[in-house]
Design a protein around this motif. Structure first.
Motif, short mmCIF file in Angstrom:
data_model
loop_
_atom_site.label_atom_id
_atom_site.label_comp_id
_atom_site.label_asym_id
_atom_site.label_seq_id
_atom_site.Cartn_x
_atom_site.Cartn_y
_atom_site.Cartn_z
N ASN B 79 0.82 -1.22 0.00
CA ASN B 79 0.00 0.00 0.00
C ASN B 79 0.85 1.26 0.00
O ASN B 79 0.56 2.22 -0.72
CB ASN B 79 -0.95 0.01 1.21
CG ASN B 79 -2.07 -1.01 1.04
OD1 ASN B 79 -2.34 -1.46 -0.07
ND2 ASN B 79 -2.71 -1.39 2.13
N LEU B 80 1.92 1.25 0.80
CA LEU B 80 2.80 2.42 0.84
C LEU B 80 3.49 2.61 -0.51
O LEU B 80 3.65 3.74 -0.99
CB LEU B 80 3.84 2.28 1.95
CG LEU B 80 3.34 2.44 3.39
CD1 LEU B 80 4.46 2.09 4.38
CD2 LEU B 80 2.86 3.86 3.65
N SER B 81 3.88 1.51 -1.13
CA SER B 81 4.55 1.60 -2.44
C SER B 81 3.60 2.19 -3.48
O SER B 81 3.99 3.06 -4.28
CB SER B 81 5.02 0.23 -2.92
OG SER B 81 5.93 -0.33 -2.01
N ILE B 82 2.37 1.72 -3.46
CA ILE B 82 1.40 2.21 -4.45
C ILE B 82 1.10 3.69 -4.21
O ILE B 82 1.00 4.48 -5.15
CB ILE B 82 0.14 1.32 -4.46
CG1 ILE B 82 0.54 -0.03 -5.12
CG2 ILE B 82 -1.01 1.97 -5.23
CD1 ILE B 82 -0.55 -1.07 -5.17
N ASP B 83 1.02 4.08 -2.94
CA ASP B 83 0.85 5.51 -2.63
C ASP B 83 1.99 6.34 -3.20
O ASP B 83 1.77 7.41 -3.77
CB ASP B 83 0.83 5.72 -1.10
CG ASP B 83 -0.54 5.43 -0.52
OD1 ASP B 83 -1.49 5.22 -1.31
OD2 ASP B 83 -0.66 5.42 0.72
N ARG B 84 3.20 5.80 -3.03
CA ARG B 84 4.36 6.53 -3.52
C ARG B 84 4.32 6.65 -5.05
O ARG B 84 4.59 7.71 -5.63
CB ARG B 84 5.64 5.83 -3.05
CG ARG B 84 6.94 6.37 -3.64
CD ARG B 84 7.19 7.83 -3.29
NE ARG B 84 7.35 8.05 -1.88
CZ ARG B 84 8.53 8.12 -1.25
NH1 ARG B 84 9.65 7.98 -1.93
NH2 ARG B 84 8.59 8.34 0.04
N TYR B 141 -0.75 -5.13 -11.78
CA TYR B 141 -0.30 -6.45 -12.23
C TYR B 141 1.03 -6.79 -11.58
O TYR B 141 1.28 -7.92 -11.18
CB TYR B 141 -0.13 -6.48 -13.75
CG TYR B 141 -1.40 -6.11 -14.50
CD1 TYR B 141 -2.45 -7.03 -14.59
CD2 TYR B 141 -1.55 -4.87 -15.08
CE1 TYR B 141 -3.62 -6.70 -15.26
CE2 TYR B 141 -2.72 -4.53 -15.75
CZ TYR B 141 -3.75 -5.44 -15.83
OH TYR B 141 -4.90 -5.11 -16.48
N ARG B 142 1.87 -5.77 -11.49
CA ARG B 142 3.20 -5.96 -10.94
C ARG B 142 3.15 -6.54 -9.53
O ARG B 142 3.81 -7.53 -9.23
CB ARG B 142 3.90 -4.59 -10.91
CG ARG B 142 5.37 -4.64 -10.60
CD ARG B 142 5.90 -3.26 -10.29
NE ARG B 142 5.49 -2.25 -11.27
CZ ARG B 142 5.58 -0.94 -11.08
NH1 ARG B 142 6.07 -0.47 -9.95
NH2 ARG B 142 5.18 -0.11 -11.99
N SER B 143 2.32 -5.92 -8.68
CA SER B 143 2.28 -6.38 -7.29
C SER B 143 1.87 -7.86 -7.21
O SER B 143 2.45 -8.63 -6.45
CB SER B 143 1.32 -5.52 -6.48
OG SER B 143 0.04 -5.50 -7.10
N GLU B 160 -5.98 -11.56 0.21
CA GLU B 160 -6.04 -10.95 1.55
C GLU B 160 -5.08 -9.78 1.68
O GLU B 160 -5.41 -8.74 2.24
CB GLU B 160 -5.73 -12.00 2.62
CG GLU B 160 -6.91 -12.93 2.90
CD GLU B 160 -6.50 -14.18 3.67
OE1 GLU B 160 -7.30 -15.13 3.69
OE2 GLU B 160 -5.38 -14.20 4.22
N ILE B 161 -3.86 -9.98 1.16
CA ILE B 161 -2.85 -8.92 1.26
C ILE B 161 -3.32 -7.65 0.55
O ILE B 161 -3.22 -6.55 1.08
CB ILE B 161 -1.50 -9.38 0.67
CG1 ILE B 161 -0.88 -10.47 1.54
CG2 ILE B 161 -0.54 -8.21 0.52
CD1 ILE B 161 0.33 -11.14 0.91
N LEU B 162 -3.86 -7.82 -0.64
CA LEU B 162 -4.23 -6.66 -1.44
C LEU B 162 -5.69 -6.25 -1.21
O LEU B 162 -6.13 -5.22 -1.71
CB LEU B 162 -4.00 -6.94 -2.92
CG LEU B 162 -2.55 -7.25 -3.31
CD1 LEU B 162 -2.47 -7.62 -4.77
CD2 LEU B 162 -1.64 -6.07 -3.02
N ASP B 163 -6.41 -7.06 -0.44
CA ASP B 163 -7.80 -6.77 -0.14
C ASP B 163 -8.65 -6.62 -1.41
O ASP B 163 -9.39 -5.66 -1.56
CB ASP B 163 -7.89 -5.51 0.74
CG ASP B 163 -9.23 -5.42 1.45
OD1 ASP B 163 -9.88 -6.48 1.60
OD2 ASP B 163 -9.62 -4.31 1.85
N ILE B 164 -8.47 -7.56 -2.30
CA ILE B 164 -9.29 -7.59 -3.52
C ILE B 164 -9.82 -9.01 -3.69
O ILE B 164 -9.20 -9.95 -3.21
CB ILE B 164 -8.51 -7.14 -4.79
CG1 ILE B 164 -7.20 -7.93 -4.91
CG2 ILE B 164 -8.24 -5.66 -4.80
CD1 ILE B 164 -6.39 -7.59 -6.15
N PRO B 165 -10.96 -9.17 -4.38
CA PRO B 165 -11.54 -10.51 -4.53
C PRO B 165 -10.60 -11.45 -5.28
O PRO B 165 -9.82 -11.01 -6.13
CB PRO B 165 -12.81 -10.27 -5.35
CG PRO B 165 -13.05 -8.81 -5.31
CD PRO B 165 -11.76 -8.13 -5.03
#
Ligand SMILES: [Zn+2]
Lengths: 212, 187
Positions: B79-84, B141-143, B160-165
């Motif tokens: 999440n922090l990486s994506i924010d950055r 896609y990268r993550s 679970e990590i990315l909180d997506i279905p």
């Protein structure tokens, strides 16, 4: 079966371990006859091998130290506890001196009076403390310089210092502990000065070392 | 190992920083590497990985130790990486779909007959090239590709990590694999 969309979908199902036996057969039959899909499938599998050999990276040498430097400060109490844990001998020695200077020995020589940690639900006759039948003493019980008869129940630890646990019913031959009432905790009897100090130390150590 | 980690976390929750130091040193390479792969450079990777460990420490009370600590750390780091990335790239970049990049590139010549794939990949330049191709994928896609094939999480754990279905994880992993297939087929 149509080439691209469907077959490629099956390939990905295969790679995710989602493919059914039936679908796997289907994919296999198609691959036997279709070179384009064979090539596609080979490339996909090869791609995964390649991905797994991507360059690896290691954190810089000072990484952990830098994280620790930037954390909010920890509770003081835990620092002390850790120090005690790391230096058990020094801690024991320190506690021993504290006890000496706070006059445990002195107290021991002087103090021959009956001491009971609590009075509720107890009968005291001379130097004997009785937990009456049917009574429940809640919490730990400490009796010093006196004897103890337990006919009821103590819901906690019992510590006897310089005294005896008395069997109130001498006709019963089942032995001391069997004939007394119930102690729902540890029973500990302390009779000498040295034991008393150890007992004190133990209590202190328990407090220090327990993180609960 | 899981048990040792759990015990450390309980100590950290009681305020013991030295237990946390053990956790940081145990996970530092994984998290740093994950950030490096997400961000593509050492400076930001260190910055964000540090931040991830500090956030984890500050929020340790909200972590349920019955769950996997590594998943939780990866979640914070991702999440922090994506924010950055969001701060440095225009928004469309994040939602961009993958495009094929067909055509020959300099590495096609590396493919020599008879040499096994494993031997080829021992080449440092090639390892870097593969890393670069992964880090050129759009972040969504990268993550997932990184978590699945380089950190070896299951699809369920990634969801679970990315909180997506999990369905979304699968769609993205398929597209990610196809995109990389096109980009690496000439290697
Ligand atoms: Zn086909």
């Amino acid at each position: 079966m149509k080439c691209n969309a469907e077959t490629i979908g099956l390939m990905h199902k295969y790679l995710d371990g989602d493919i059914t036996t039936e679908e796997e057969q289907q994919l296999k039959y198609h691959l036997e006859d279709c070179e384009a899909c064979q090539e596609h499938f080979r490339e996909l599998k090869r791609t995964l091998t390649l991905i797994q050999s991507a360059e690896r990276f290691e954190a810089p040498a000072n990484f952990t130290a830098n994280v620790m430097k930037n954390l909010p400060t920890e509770k003081k109490q835990v620092k002390y506890l850790r120090w005690f844990k790391m230096h058990p001998m020094l801690t024991a020695a320190a506690v021993f001196f504290i006890l000496m200077f706070t006059g445990v020995f002195f107290t021991w020589e002087q103090d021959n009076q009956l001491v009971v940690s609590k009075q509720e639900n107890l009968i005291i006759e001379g130097d004997t403390v009785i937990v009456p039948e049917g009574e429940v003493v809640e919490g730990d019980l400490l009796v010093k310089n006196g004897n103890l008869i337990i006919n009821g129940t103590v819901d906690g630890n019992v510590t006897l210092v310089n005294g005896k646990l008395i069997d109130d019913d001498p006709l019963d031959n089942r032995g001391l502990m069997a004939s007394v009432g119930e102690i729902n905790g540890e029973f500990e009897s302390v009779d000498q000065t040295f034991d008393w100090i150890l007992y004190k130390l133990k209590g202190f150590a328990k407090k220090v070392f327990s993180f609960e | 190992m899981e048990q040792i980690i759990r015990e450390k976390i309980i100590l950290v929750k009681k305020g013991d920083q030295s237990a946390y130091e053990d956790l940081v040193s145990f996970y530092q390479n994984k998290i740093y590497q994950h950030c490096y792969r997400m961000l593509g450079n050492a400076h930001e990777a260190e910055d964000i990985a540090q931040e991830a460990f500090i956030r984890a420490y500050v929020n340790i009370h909200s972590f349920d130790e019955k769950r996997k600590f590594s998943s939780w750390l990866y979640r914070i780091a991702t999440n922090l990486s994506i924010d950055r990335l969001r701060k440095r790239k225009p928004d469309y970049f994040l939602d961009a779909e993958v495009k094929g990049t067909d055509g020959l590139d300099m590495y096609s010549q590396l493919q020599s007959e008879g040499a096994s794939l494993v031997e080829e990949v021992e080449n440092n330049e090639l390892q870097r090239y593969i890393h670069t191709k992964i880090s050129e994928l759009p972040p969504k896609y990268r993550s997932i590709i990184i978590l699945r094939y380089l950190e070896e999480f299951s699809l369920k754990e990634i969801s679970e990590i990315l909180d997506i279905p999990i369905g979304t994880v699968k769609t993205r992993i398929h597209r990610g694999r196809e995109a990389l297939r096109k980009r690496l087929r000439h290697v």
